[in-house]
Write an enzyme that holds these catalytic residues in place. Structure first.
Site, PDB file in Angstrom:
ATOM      1  N   ARG A   9      -7.183   8.444  -5.358  1.00 22.10           N
ATOM      2  CA  ARG A   9      -5.977   8.203  -4.950  1.00 22.10           C
ATOM      3  C   ARG A   9      -5.655   6.799  -4.249  1.00 22.10           C
ATOM      4  O   ARG A   9      -4.912   6.314  -3.630  1.00 22.10           O
ATOM      5  CB  ARG A   9      -5.551   9.262  -4.127  1.00 22.10           C
ATOM      6  CG  ARG A   9      -5.125  10.395  -5.009  1.00 22.10           C
ATOM      7  CD  ARG A   9      -4.324  11.554  -4.182  1.00 22.10           C
ATOM      8  NE  ARG A   9      -4.160  12.803  -5.100  1.00 22.10           N
ATOM      9  CZ  ARG A   9      -5.023  13.835  -4.865  1.00 22.10           C
ATOM     10  NH1 ARG A   9      -6.156  13.783  -4.325  1.00 22.10           N
ATOM     11  NH2 ARG A   9      -4.961  14.703  -5.859  1.00 22.10           N
ATOM     12  N   GLY A  10      -7.210   6.272  -4.171  1.00 19.62           N
ATOM     13  CA  GLY A  10      -7.146   5.015  -3.253  1.00 19.62           C
ATOM     14  C   GLY A  10      -6.728   3.724  -4.099  1.00 19.62           C
ATOM     15  O   GLY A  10      -6.449   4.019  -5.432  1.00 19.62           O
ATOM     16  N   LYS A  62     -24.526   1.462   1.459  1.00 17.42           N
ATOM     17  CA  LYS A  62     -24.322   1.221   0.203  1.00 17.42           C
ATOM     18  C   LYS A  62     -25.779   0.937  -0.762  1.00 17.42           C
ATOM     19  O   LYS A  62     -25.963   1.494  -1.998  1.00 17.42           O
ATOM     20  CB  LYS A  62     -23.184   0.321  -0.246  1.00 17.42           C
ATOM     21  CG  LYS A  62     -21.977   0.886   0.103  1.00 17.42           C
ATOM     22  CD  LYS A  62     -21.585   2.101  -1.077  1.00 17.42           C
ATOM     23  CE  LYS A  62     -19.994   2.326  -1.037  1.00 17.42           C
ATOM     24  NZ  LYS A  62     -19.695   3.381  -2.097  1.00 17.42           N
ATOM     25  N   ASN A 113     -15.016  -8.649  -3.436  1.00 19.84           N
ATOM     26  CA  ASN A 113     -13.626  -8.483  -2.823  1.00 19.84           C
ATOM     27  C   ASN A 113     -12.606  -8.146  -3.862  1.00 19.84           C
ATOM     28  O   ASN A 113     -12.315  -9.080  -4.612  1.00 19.84           O
ATOM     29  CB  ASN A 113     -13.323  -9.417  -1.743  1.00 19.84           C
ATOM     30  CG  ASN A 113     -14.320  -9.592  -0.659  1.00 19.84           C
ATOM     31  OD1 ASN A 113     -15.314 -10.025  -0.945  1.00 19.84           O
ATOM     32  ND2 ASN A 113     -14.084  -9.326   0.558  1.00 19.84           N
ATOM     33  N   ARG A 167     -14.861 -16.974  -0.160  1.00 22.99           N
ATOM     34  CA  ARG A 167     -14.965 -15.507  -1.134  1.00 22.99           C
ATOM     35  C   ARG A 167     -14.554 -15.687  -2.488  1.00 22.99           C
ATOM     36  O   ARG A 167     -13.872 -16.643  -2.963  1.00 22.99           O
ATOM     37  CB  ARG A 167     -14.107 -14.792  -0.267  1.00 22.99           C
ATOM     38  CG  ARG A 167     -14.348 -14.240   1.305  1.00 22.99           C
ATOM     39  CD  ARG A 167     -15.628 -13.635   1.561  1.00 22.99           C
ATOM     40  NE  ARG A 167     -16.031 -13.132   2.665  1.00 22.99           N
ATOM     41  CZ  ARG A 167     -16.754 -14.077   3.639  1.00 22.99           C
ATOM     42  NH1 ARG A 167     -17.096 -15.057   2.978  1.00 22.99           N
ATOM     43  NH2 ARG A 167     -16.609 -13.672   4.751  1.00 22.99           N
ATOM     44  N   TRP A 210      -8.067 -15.632  11.454  1.00 19.61           N
ATOM     45  CA  TRP A 210      -9.549 -15.669  12.264  1.00 19.61           C
ATOM     46  C   TRP A 210     -10.475 -16.462  11.603  1.00 19.61           C
ATOM     47  O   TRP A 210     -10.399 -16.503  10.466  1.00 19.61           O
ATOM     48  CB  TRP A 210     -10.020 -14.130  12.120  1.00 19.61           C
ATOM     49  CG  TRP A 210      -9.314 -13.194  13.025  1.00 19.61           C
ATOM     50  CD1 TRP A 210      -8.131 -13.384  13.656  1.00 19.61           C
ATOM     51  CD2 TRP A 210      -9.620 -11.893  13.319  1.00 19.61           C
ATOM     52  NE1 TRP A 210      -7.879 -12.251  14.278  1.00 19.61           N
ATOM     53  CE2 TRP A 210      -8.929 -11.210  14.216  1.00 19.61           C
ATOM     54  CE3 TRP A 210     -11.033 -10.977  12.843  1.00 19.61           C
ATOM     55  CZ2 TRP A 210      -8.890 -10.019  14.833  1.00 19.61           C
ATOM     56  CZ3 TRP A 210     -10.986  -9.784  13.551  1.00 19.61           C
ATOM     57  CH2 TRP A 210     -10.049  -9.178  14.328  1.00 19.61           C
ATOM     58  N   PRO A 229     -19.216  -4.709  -7.123  1.00 23.53           N
ATOM     59  CA  PRO A 229     -18.013  -5.474  -7.352  1.00 23.53           C
ATOM     60  C   PRO A 229     -17.925  -6.471  -5.921  1.00 23.53           C
ATOM     61  O   PRO A 229     -18.330  -6.085  -4.749  1.00 23.53           O
ATOM     62  CB  PRO A 229     -16.785  -4.610  -7.388  1.00 23.53           C
ATOM     63  CG  PRO A 229     -17.452  -3.269  -6.461  1.00 23.53           C
ATOM     64  CD  PRO A 229     -18.648  -3.323  -6.550  1.00 23.53           C
ATOM     65  N   TYR A 273     -22.187  -0.851   6.683  1.00 26.79           N
ATOM     66  CA  TYR A 273     -21.620  -0.309   5.616  1.00 26.79           C
ATOM     67  C   TYR A 273     -22.478  -0.975   4.115  1.00 26.79           C
ATOM     68  O   TYR A 273     -22.688  -0.086   3.369  1.00 26.79           O
ATOM     69  CB  TYR A 273     -20.147  -1.092   5.373  1.00 26.79           C
ATOM     70  CG  TYR A 273     -19.521  -0.902   4.122  1.00 26.79           C
ATOM     71  CD1 TYR A 273     -19.351   0.362   3.603  1.00 26.79           C
ATOM     72  CD2 TYR A 273     -19.162  -1.886   3.166  1.00 26.79           C
ATOM     73  CE1 TYR A 273     -18.703   0.625   2.477  1.00 26.79           C
ATOM     74  CE2 TYR A 273     -18.433  -1.575   2.070  1.00 26.79           C
ATOM     75  CZ  TYR A 273     -18.371  -0.720   1.634  1.00 26.79           C
ATOM     76  OH  TYR A 273     -17.715  -0.250   0.424  1.00 26.79           O
TER      77      TYR A 273
END
Length: 309
Positions: free
Chosen positions: A12-13, A138, A163, A207, A200, A161, A134
């Site tokens: 559901r994300g 992973k 971003n 990216r 920031w 993947p 994180y």
């Protein structure tokens, strides 16, 4: 013909919704979130696998966030991602799930990695500090899948993947990634009379961004045509600086104020751009969504759907 059952954790994300939609023509897709089972709990994870009895699992559930969330929650991010991944990978092996797909993260790559990032460089250095807990979690789970394959013949695959962005993204300012965070900032500035938008870092970091529907297609192709546990990058192979990204979003949204870079905050990893040749070679994946088109669609969704919810 019998349609296989595919369990999508985190279904559901943001990415989960796109993956479920992409897989529905091929399979009976079951989406599971924390309301159905808390994957941090071994018994709940075991129970839902027994209840669903999936042929394939796509593991998307994760505890994630942007630079700020990573800095504030290093213990939580490493603990919860390790526990969720360990539980579901171990139980998938024990219950003889036919195929397991794990989504890793570009944060697993070393901070100073040759660009474009190649899969064989994953272990050649420490990740960027703000994302390291994180990323290491992973990367550990990727190795778990490879080790299970070597010892037990576990049919697991690892996809990495870059971003992502697109409709249904997370626009919560305390946990969002850079594109939704910028869209929200520019919209708030427009609503308040085109005031300056603070970003920031220096704006110099680069990216690579992948439209969420393209990532969903990559997952489908990997399910159909890839069977090895060796990690595979999923991306576009194109990078953009944060400053250029901000200017693009500003232009599309019609913001007339200024952009101010707050250099007291970190840039994060200096550059991120993947070598995506392996995905094309192994299962024929190439991203097809033009970046400006994807940004425009994301902004339109935000203004029409998210803002009215």
């Amino acid at each position: 013909m019998h349609k296989p059952k595919i369990l999508v954790t985190g279904g559901r994300g943001f990415l989960g919704k796109a993956v479920c939609k992409e897989l529905e023509p091929l399979a009976q897709v079951i989406s599971a979130g924390r309301d159905e089972a808390d994957l941090r709990c071994h018994d709940q994870t075991s129970d839902i696998l027994d209840y669903i009895d999936p042929d394939i699992i796509v593991h998307l559930a994760a505890t994630v966030g942007g630079i700020g969330a990573n800095k504030e929650n290093p213990g939580k991010f490493i603990e919860e991602n390790l526990i969720m991944g360990y539980n579901i990978i171990k139980l998938a092996k024990e219950k003889n799930v036919k195929k397991f797909v794990m989504l890793g993260t570009v944060c697993s790559y070393p901070k100073h990695c040759p660009v474009p990032f190649k899969e064989e460089d994953l272990w050649n250095g420490y990740p960027e500090e703000t994302n390291a807990p994180y990323g290491i979690a992973k990367k550990t789970l990727m190795q778990m899948i490879q080790s299970y394959h070597k010892q037990y013949g576990f049919k697991g695959i690892n996809l990495i993947p870059v971003n992502m962005y697109g409709p249904n993204d997370n626009f919560n300012p305390s946990s969002s990634h850079v594109i939704p965070a910028l869209i929200l900032k520019f919209q708030q500035a427009i609503d308040n009379g085109h005031e300056a938008v603070e970003i920031w870092g220096t704006g110099h970091a680069s990216r690579e961004f992948l439209y969420v529907d393209d990532c969903a297609k990559a997952i489908k192709l990997a399910i159909l045509d890839y069977d090895k546990p060796d990690p595979v990058n999923i991306g576009t192979g194109k990078e953009i600086t944060i400053a250029e990204l901000a200017q693009n979003i500003q232009k599309i949204m019609g913001h007339k104020g200024s952009i101010v870079y707050n250099k007291d905050y970190p840039d994060g990893q200096p550059r991120r751009c993947l070598d995506t040749s392996k995905a094309k070679e192994c299962f024929g994946f190439e991203a097809t969504t033009d970046f400006d088109v994807g940004l425009t669609q994301t902004i339109e969704w935000f203004r029409n759907d998210y803002s009215n919810s």
